[in-house]
Design a protein around this motif. Structure first.
Motif, short mmCIF file in Angstrom:
data_model
loop_
_atom_site.label_atom_id
_atom_site.label_comp_id
_atom_site.label_asym_id
_atom_site.label_seq_id
_atom_site.Cartn_x
_atom_site.Cartn_y
_atom_site.Cartn_z
N PHE A 1 0.81 -1.08 0.05
CA PHE A 1 0.07 0.04 0.04
C PHE A 1 0.85 1.31 0.21
CE2 PHE A 1 -1.81 3.36 2.57
CZ PHE A 1 -3.01 3.80 1.73
N PHE A 2 1.88 1.19 0.92
CA PHE A 2 2.66 2.59 0.99
C PHE A 2 3.57 2.84 -0.24
CE2 PHE A 2 1.94 1.51 5.69
CZ PHE A 2 1.25 2.69 5.94
N THR A 3 3.88 1.88 -0.94
CA THR A 3 4.72 1.72 -2.04
C THR A 3 3.87 2.37 -3.22
OG1 THR A 3 6.26 -0.15 -1.46
CG2 THR A 3 5.94 0.39 -3.89
N CYS A 4 2.58 2.08 -3.28
CA CYS A 4 1.73 2.68 -4.32
C CYS A 4 1.43 4.03 -4.02
CB CYS A 4 0.50 1.63 -4.47
SG CYS A 4 0.98 -0.16 -5.20
N TYR A 5 1.21 4.36 -2.59
CA TYR A 5 0.63 5.36 -2.06
C TYR A 5 1.42 6.40 -2.33
CZ TYR A 5 -1.74 8.74 1.04
OH TYR A 5 -2.20 9.77 1.83
N PHE A 6 2.78 6.33 -2.29
CA PHE A 6 3.97 7.28 -2.55
C PHE A 6 4.59 7.10 -3.73
CE2 PHE A 6 3.42 6.91 2.09
CZ PHE A 6 3.47 8.41 2.45
N GLY A 7 3.73 6.69 -4.77
CA GLY A 7 4.49 6.48 -6.09
C GLY A 7 5.76 5.79 -6.41
N PHE A 8 6.14 4.69 -5.52
CA PHE A 8 7.27 4.06 -5.69
C PHE A 8 8.59 5.05 -5.14
CE2 PHE A 8 4.42 1.68 -8.40
CZ PHE A 8 4.74 0.32 -7.99
N LEU A 9 8.23 5.48 -4.09
CA LEU A 9 9.37 6.30 -3.66
C LEU A 9 10.38 5.66 -3.34
CD1 LEU A 9 9.91 9.34 -2.68
CD2 LEU A 9 9.05 8.98 -0.57
N ASN A 10 10.32 4.35 -2.81
CA ASN A 10 11.53 3.22 -2.48
C ASN A 10 12.40 3.31 -3.27
OD1 ASN A 10 9.60 2.19 -3.95
ND2 ASN A 10 9.53 0.17 -2.77
N VAL A 11 12.10 3.37 -4.50
CA VAL A 11 12.81 3.47 -5.62
C VAL A 11 13.44 4.69 -6.27
CG1 VAL A 11 13.39 2.33 -8.06
CG2 VAL A 11 12.09 1.22 -6.69
N ARG A 12 12.63 5.61 -6.32
CA ARG A 12 12.86 6.93 -6.74
C ARG A 12 13.64 7.69 -5.86
NH1 ARG A 12 9.09 10.46 -6.62
NH2 ARG A 12 7.65 9.48 -5.67
N GLY A 13 13.46 7.52 -4.53
CA GLY A 13 14.15 8.29 -3.31
C GLY A 13 15.58 7.76 -2.98
N LEU A 14 16.15 6.88 -3.78
CA LEU A 14 17.50 6.26 -3.25
C LEU A 14 18.48 7.20 -3.41
CD1 LEU A 14 17.37 2.48 -4.01
CD2 LEU A 14 17.68 3.32 -1.77
N PRO A 15 18.44 7.86 -4.64
CA PRO A 15 19.62 8.63 -4.62
C PRO A 15 19.67 10.05 -3.93
CG PRO A 15 18.72 8.12 -6.95
CD PRO A 15 17.88 7.59 -5.86
N HIS A 16 18.21 10.52 -3.48
CA HIS A 16 18.18 11.50 -2.56
C HIS A 16 18.66 10.97 -1.10
CE1 HIS A 16 17.10 15.26 -1.19
NE2 HIS A 16 15.76 15.01 -0.58
#
Length: 510
Positions: free
Chosen positions: A66-81
């Motif tokens: 749920f949280f992966t979808c809710y935050f738009g796959f931030l778990n992948v997009r957010g790694l560089p940041h």
């Protein structure tokens, strides 16, 4: 004059093994009914498509999805940041908090990277086959999203103490978050329930279990229980380990962070370098291992419950290892020096990535490549013994390597969980030097107990309590997810505008 026999310390301690066995049996008999009932409740499984699915695992994995979808796959997009933040790009020593982003991450990683990364992975593969590694990695990636939510909230709702220290974690965001929604009484109850669970859990799986496993490894590499000098001296090993733990935890989170900031990178690189060496030596088997992992993940043959059974085993190993959804790591992350809680949410993405995607995967590849050469080597072996045997096939002195890695993993887990339990304890009884000192003394005594006795029922009880507290924690995460999304949008706007990263408005306090 009547003759007196001088009793030396070893003579006085000689009856301890028998006494420990008697106490173990007594405690087991006393606690077994309670433990069995609680475990049956927490780890209740339902049959589905030929596999037994533990509801607690489904609860944790469903939240991660749920949280992966809710935050738009931030778990992948957010790694560089996340990497930029942990390197200190936004660090300001004047912000409230006690440790840097890197130190907070190291402390949290030390609490999750433990014996399970060496032994638990081996058990998952022996039960579910190589395909379990695929789902273990998948669950680790999904769990990054849950970590983001709970660690952002842990930092947002933390409490600043009069002495400049901070206290945070699920108990605080449950209490304050539910109060914001008009459910103050329920929030206080859930916060106290969580705090009690983390105190019990820290004494069991975060302390006694780790001490016992570290002791067993030392005995195994020094001749076994029949020959090792330490074979009947668990109490002595426990005293030594307790002294080392005390040296670290007496200084509070700053001392813990300084130690974990050095120990965690060393132990992770130490273990991964050893695993990489084995994989280089087994390079011929790497294509076999990768093919076995992918095909085994979706194969309906050869394992209990088919593909769904393998998925459950892999997911279970991942959530038991990285603790995403348990909320424990949020306690360590909330001590960070920052005025922008979302920055620590990003940093927490790295925790399951290091624990599950890197370290656990390295263990899995070592075991699966060994299966290529010796298909039956796992038979009759326990978890950590299996991993040790896989290393030993290539390098004869590997058991010593595994013993050192296991000791470091256990020690780092203990000092992190000491902090988790302390914050749960002070939430219940109030902040104060006496309360802190009393807790730390009891924690160190339990180190000695864990090295001397099995106390299986106590460990199982604490294990069940740790996973039971994921129920209120996940409820709080669902309730407060819109708050996290609001903070994420504000953070993203500040980054685009190159503004100082800080909270614009404090959340409501009660």
């Amino acid at each position: 004059m009547k003759h007196r026999t001088l009793l030396t310390l070893p003579a006085l301690m000689a009856p301890l093994p028998a006494l420990a066995a008697d106490i173990d049996a007594w405690v087991d008999g006393l606690m077994s009914p309670v433990t069995e009932a609680l475990s049956a409740l927490v780890f209740f499984s339902v049959p589905l498509f030929g596999a037994d699915l533990p509801l607690v695992v489904l609860w944790l994995v469903a939240a991660a999805v749920f949280f992966t979808c809710y935050f738009g796959f931030l778990n992948v997009r957010g790694l560089p940041h996340a990497l930029r933040i942990v390197r200190g790009a936004y660090h300001n020593p004047d912000h409230k908090g006690e440790v840097t982003h890197f130190q907070a991450l190291a402390t949290a990683v030390s609490g999750t990277v433990g014996i399970g990364n060496i032994g638990g992975v081996a058990v998952a593969i022996s039960v579910g086959g190589p395909g379990a590694a695929f789902w273990m990695i998948a669950a680790g990636v999904l769990g990054m999203s849950t970590k983001f939510v709970e660690c952002t909230l842990g930092t947002l709702y933390r409490r600043q103490n009069p002495d400049g220290s901070v206290s945070g974690g699920p108990m605080y965001y449950l209490e304050k978050g539910f109060a914001e929604k008009g459910r103050a009484g329920l929030g206080r109850f859930l916060g106290r329930f969580y705090a009690l669970g983390i105190v019990i859990g820290c004494m069991g799986i975060g302390n006694m279990f780790q001490a016992n496993q570290a002791y067993v490894q030392v005995v195994n590499v020094t001749g076994g229980f029949g020959s090792s000098w330490f074979g009947d001296k668990g109490w002595l090993f426990g005293l030594i380990l307790a002294a080392l733990v005390a040296l670290v935890i007496l200084g509070g989170i700053r001392s813990i962070a300084r130690v974990t900031g050095k120990v965690v990178p060393f132990m992770a690189l130490f273990y991964c370098a050893g695993a990489l060496l084995i994989l280089v030596m087994n390079r011929e088997a790497l294509p076999f291992a990768l093919q076995a992992i992918v095909s085994g993940a979706f194969s309906a043959e050869g394992v209990t419950g088919g593909a769904l059974g393998v998925m459950v085993i892999g997911f279970q190993r991942a959530v038991f290892s990285n603790e995403a959804g348990i909320g424990s790591a949020a306690i360590a992350h909330s001590a960070v020096q920052t005025n922008d809680p979302v920055t620590e949410g990003f940093v927490s993405l790295l925790e399951p990535f290091i624990d599950t995607v890197i370290i656990s995967t390295m263990t899995a590849l070592v075991i699966i490549t060994t299966l290529y050469y010796v298909p039956s080597f796992t038979q009759g072996l326990g978890g950590i013994e299996m991993t040790s045997r896989a290393f030993e096939r290539n390098v004869a002195w590997s058991p010593y390597f595994i013993a050192v890695a296991g000791f470091l993993f256990a020690f780092s887990t203990m000092i992190a969980w000491a902090y988790y339990g302390l914050k749960g304890w002070t939430y219940l009884v109030g902040e104060g030097k006496l309360a802190e000192a009393g807790f730390k003394l009891v924690f160190c005594l339990f180190v000695v107990v864990g090295s001397s006795m099995q106390l299986g029922s106590i460990l199982d009880f604490s294990d069940a309590m740790v996973f039971l507290i994921c129920v209120p924690n996940i409820l709080g995460l669902y309730l407060l997810a819109p708050v996290v999304r609001r903070e994420l949008r504000r953070h993203a706007q500040q980054v685009r505008d190159n503004e100082p990263l800080q909270v614009q408005q404090e959340p409501a306090r009660t």
